[in-house]
Write a protein that holds these residues in place. Structure first.
Motif, PDB file in Angstrom:
ATOM      1  N   LYS A  37      40.282  41.114  31.200  1.00  0.00           N
ATOM      2  CA  LYS A  37      40.429  40.712  32.769  1.00  0.00           C
ATOM      3  C   LYS A  37      39.479  41.028  33.640  1.00  0.00           C
ATOM      4  O   LYS A  37      38.540  41.723  33.138  1.00  0.00           O
ATOM      5  CB  LYS A  37      41.784  41.304  33.343  1.00  0.00           C
ATOM      6  N   PRO A  38      39.113  40.156  34.683  1.00  0.00           N
ATOM      7  CA  PRO A  38      38.082  40.465  35.335  1.00  0.00           C
ATOM      8  C   PRO A  38      38.084  41.970  36.303  1.00  0.00           C
ATOM      9  O   PRO A  38      39.234  42.668  36.193  1.00  0.00           O
ATOM     10  CB  PRO A  38      38.073  39.445  36.544  1.00  0.00           C
ATOM     11  N   SER A  40      36.425  44.903  39.048  1.00  0.00           N
ATOM     12  CA  SER A  40      35.715  45.091  40.160  1.00  0.00           C
ATOM     13  C   SER A  40      35.114  46.618  40.190  1.00  0.00           C
ATOM     14  O   SER A  40      35.786  47.590  40.140  1.00  0.00           O
ATOM     15  CB  SER A  40      36.561  45.088  41.761  1.00  0.00           C
ATOM     16  N   ASP A  66      32.900  38.640  33.915  1.00  0.00           N
ATOM     17  CA  ASP A  66      33.687  38.466  34.913  1.00  0.00           C
ATOM     18  C   ASP A  66      33.874  39.447  35.593  1.00  0.00           C
ATOM     19  O   ASP A  66      34.846  40.158  35.352  1.00  0.00           O
ATOM     20  CB  ASP A  66      35.017  37.501  34.799  1.00  0.00           C
ATOM     21  N   PHE A  67      32.788  39.903  36.586  1.00  0.00           N
ATOM     22  CA  PHE A  67      32.932  41.198  37.359  1.00  0.00           C
ATOM     23  C   PHE A  67      31.987  41.111  38.539  1.00  0.00           C
ATOM     24  O   PHE A  67      31.167  40.569  38.575  1.00  0.00           O
ATOM     25  CB  PHE A  67      32.514  42.332  36.445  1.00  0.00           C
ATOM     26  N   LYS A 121      38.241  42.013  44.793  1.00  0.00           N
ATOM     27  CA  LYS A 121      39.174  40.932  44.619  1.00  0.00           C
ATOM     28  C   LYS A 121      39.984  40.956  43.267  1.00  0.00           C
ATOM     29  O   LYS A 121      40.825  40.256  43.016  1.00  0.00           O
ATOM     30  CB  LYS A 121      38.324  39.819  44.897  1.00  0.00           C
ATOM     31  N   HIS A 122      39.436  41.982  42.583  1.00  0.00           N
ATOM     32  CA  HIS A 122      40.402  42.127  41.173  1.00  0.00           C
ATOM     33  C   HIS A 122      41.250  43.451  41.055  1.00  0.00           C
ATOM     34  O   HIS A 122      40.917  44.201  41.958  1.00  0.00           O
ATOM     35  CB  HIS A 122      39.200  42.546  40.190  1.00  0.00           C
ATOM     36  N   GLU A 123      42.147  43.269  40.431  1.00  0.00           N
ATOM     37  CA  GLU A 123      42.960  44.372  39.954  1.00  0.00           C
ATOM     38  C   GLU A 123      42.589  45.730  39.529  1.00  0.00           C
ATOM     39  O   GLU A 123      42.925  46.645  39.989  1.00  0.00           O
ATOM     40  CB  GLU A 123      44.285  43.858  39.262  1.00  0.00           C
ATOM     41  N   TRP A 124      41.802  45.412  38.511  1.00  0.00           N
ATOM     42  CA  TRP A 124      41.122  46.530  37.706  1.00  0.00           C
ATOM     43  C   TRP A 124      39.610  47.096  38.301  1.00  0.00           C
ATOM     44  O   TRP A 124      38.865  46.413  38.392  1.00  0.00           O
ATOM     45  CB  TRP A 124      40.955  46.207  36.246  1.00  0.00           C
ATOM     46  N   GLN A 144      37.307  48.579  30.640  1.00  0.00           N
ATOM     47  CA  GLN A 144      38.064  47.332  30.992  1.00  0.00           C
ATOM     48  C   GLN A 144      39.613  47.849  30.882  1.00  0.00           C
ATOM     49  O   GLN A 144      39.978  48.562  30.337  1.00  0.00           O
ATOM     50  CB  GLN A 144      37.722  46.032  30.211  1.00  0.00           C
ATOM     51  N   LYS A 202      44.214  50.807  38.572  1.00  0.00           N
ATOM     52  CA  LYS A 202      44.740  49.572  38.994  1.00  0.00           C
ATOM     53  C   LYS A 202      44.487  49.727  40.463  1.00  0.00           C
ATOM     54  O   LYS A 202      44.974  50.815  41.107  1.00  0.00           O
ATOM     55  CB  LYS A 202      45.939  49.288  38.533  1.00  0.00           C
TER      56      LYS A 202
END
Length: 366
Positions: A37-38, A40, A66-67, A121-124, A144, A202
């Motif tokens: 997953k993406p 941040s 995607d980061f 903008k990302h959860e992780w 990740q 998270k």
């Protein structure tokens, strides 16, 4: 007195053989080949332009599809703003967040971190500092979000760069033992802290628990207190691969190092009771071990020999385990100085603990 010294050794060896040995024996997993997953990445900077110039490109050029990299410029006046704005034109995945002097906020790193998390903008979320550089371009692949959705926190490792002198050796040795402790206890199912130079969690975990609200009144603890409050045996993963280590610039002065340790001391007082207990027992019995050994040297020759034998046994057992851990944690060069640095570090941290308790209370993050 000898019986007490021997009992202190038994307590000391519990931490060595039943906690730290777990870190020495665990198999280090390979870095995943497949991105998930993406991500941040969040970095807070206050007057860090030279470090950003040197190290930020290593974060921006990670091998991950995607980061984004969120850099929070916390009221810098050294040209950081202009540098970041120029860099933003070259990297579409760089996002700048500004903390202004006229904003209504509680000063300190926690506010800057909170601003960065809100802008992500990302959860992780993966965290590091402006004076840090990943060991490889595969850092984010290892940090990740795991496939197991129950994992909410990932603890990484961040060694300090090798420089010359006793201070640098002491800083790296102290970092080594701190890492051995928190990583070993996490592997044992009792996570009690993390280091903000290399950790992840998270975004939903942060907001679900109202961020840093419980300890916003102290300047430190954006990393260790957050983990201490919200980590448990089921939601934490440890990542140890050398490709995902994050190297950091150490303090270059004794004054700076003392100030840093003072901040950490203040945070430790807010740990959960069970964590304060296990860490206090560890420190107290180490102090008693050296104190009773020193006392033995003032008694009979037989007492001196037996006391020296107990000390030698302690050093021998630890020398069977810690050199392997020093190698695993990128500090192989310190293995020859292990017994000396162990004693020096203990007395330094004991002295610093007293200074922190009775010195000035106000401490800033930068």
């Amino acid at each position: 007195m000898l019986a007490t010294l021997a009992f202190c050794l038994v307590v000391q060896l519990y931490y060595v053989l039943f906690v730290h040995l777990k870190l020495a024996r665990i198999k280090v997993e390979d870095v995943p080949n497949t991105p998930g997953k993406p991500i941040s990445v969040i970095i807070c900077a206050r007057n860090e332009i030279e470090n950003l110039k040197q190290y930020l490109p290593t974060v921006l050029n990670q091998n991950y599809p995607d980061f984004e990299v969120v850099v929070v410029n916390d009221r810098s006046w050294d040209g950081t703003e202009e540098f970041l704005e120029d860099l933003e034109k070259q990297h579409h995945h760089l996002k700048i967040v500004k903390v202004l002097d006229n904003d209504k906020f509680i000063a300190g790193k926690k506010f800057a971190v909170t601003m960065g998390i809100k802008a992500a903008k990302h959860e992780w979320l993966v965290f590091t500092d402006a004076d840090c550089t990943p060991a490889s371009e595969n850092w984010l692949l290892d940090m990740q979000q795991p496939d197991d959705e129950n994992i909410e926190i990932v603890l990484g490792y961040s060694p300090y760069l090798k420089k010359g002198g006793l201070l640098n050796a002491l800083i790296r040795f102290e970092t080594f033992f701190t890492a051995v402790n928190y990583l070993s206890f996490a592997l044992k199912g009792m996570p009690y802290m993390g280091v903000g130079r290399n950790m992840a969690y998270k975004k939903s975990l942060f907001f679900k628990n109202k961020g840093f609200a419980a300890h916003m009144h102290i300047p430190s603890g954006d990393d260790d207190l957050f983990v201490n409050a919200h980590a448990n045996r089921n939601n934490v993963l440890v990542r140890l691969n050398k490709e995902s280590h994050v190297w950091s610039e150490p303090n270059k002065t004794w004054k700076g190092y003392l100030r840093q340790k003072k901040r950490h001391f203040g945070a430790g007082k807010l740990y959960k009771s069970k964590h304060k207990f296990i860490l206090s027992i560890q420190i107290i019995f180490q102090f008693l071990f050296y104190a009773f050994f020193a006392a033995c040297m003032f008694f009979s020759r037989e007492c001196q020999y037996l006391g020296g034998g107990i000390l030698a046994l302690s050093i021998f057992i630890r020398c069977l385990i810690y050199p392997k851990l020093l190698k695993r944690l990128n500090y192989s060069d310190l293995r020859w100085w292990f017994p000396i640095l162990d004693i020096l570090l203990f007395f330094f941290l004991t002295l610093n603990g007293f200074l922190a308790m009775f010195g000035k209370k106000k401490v800033n993050w930068k």
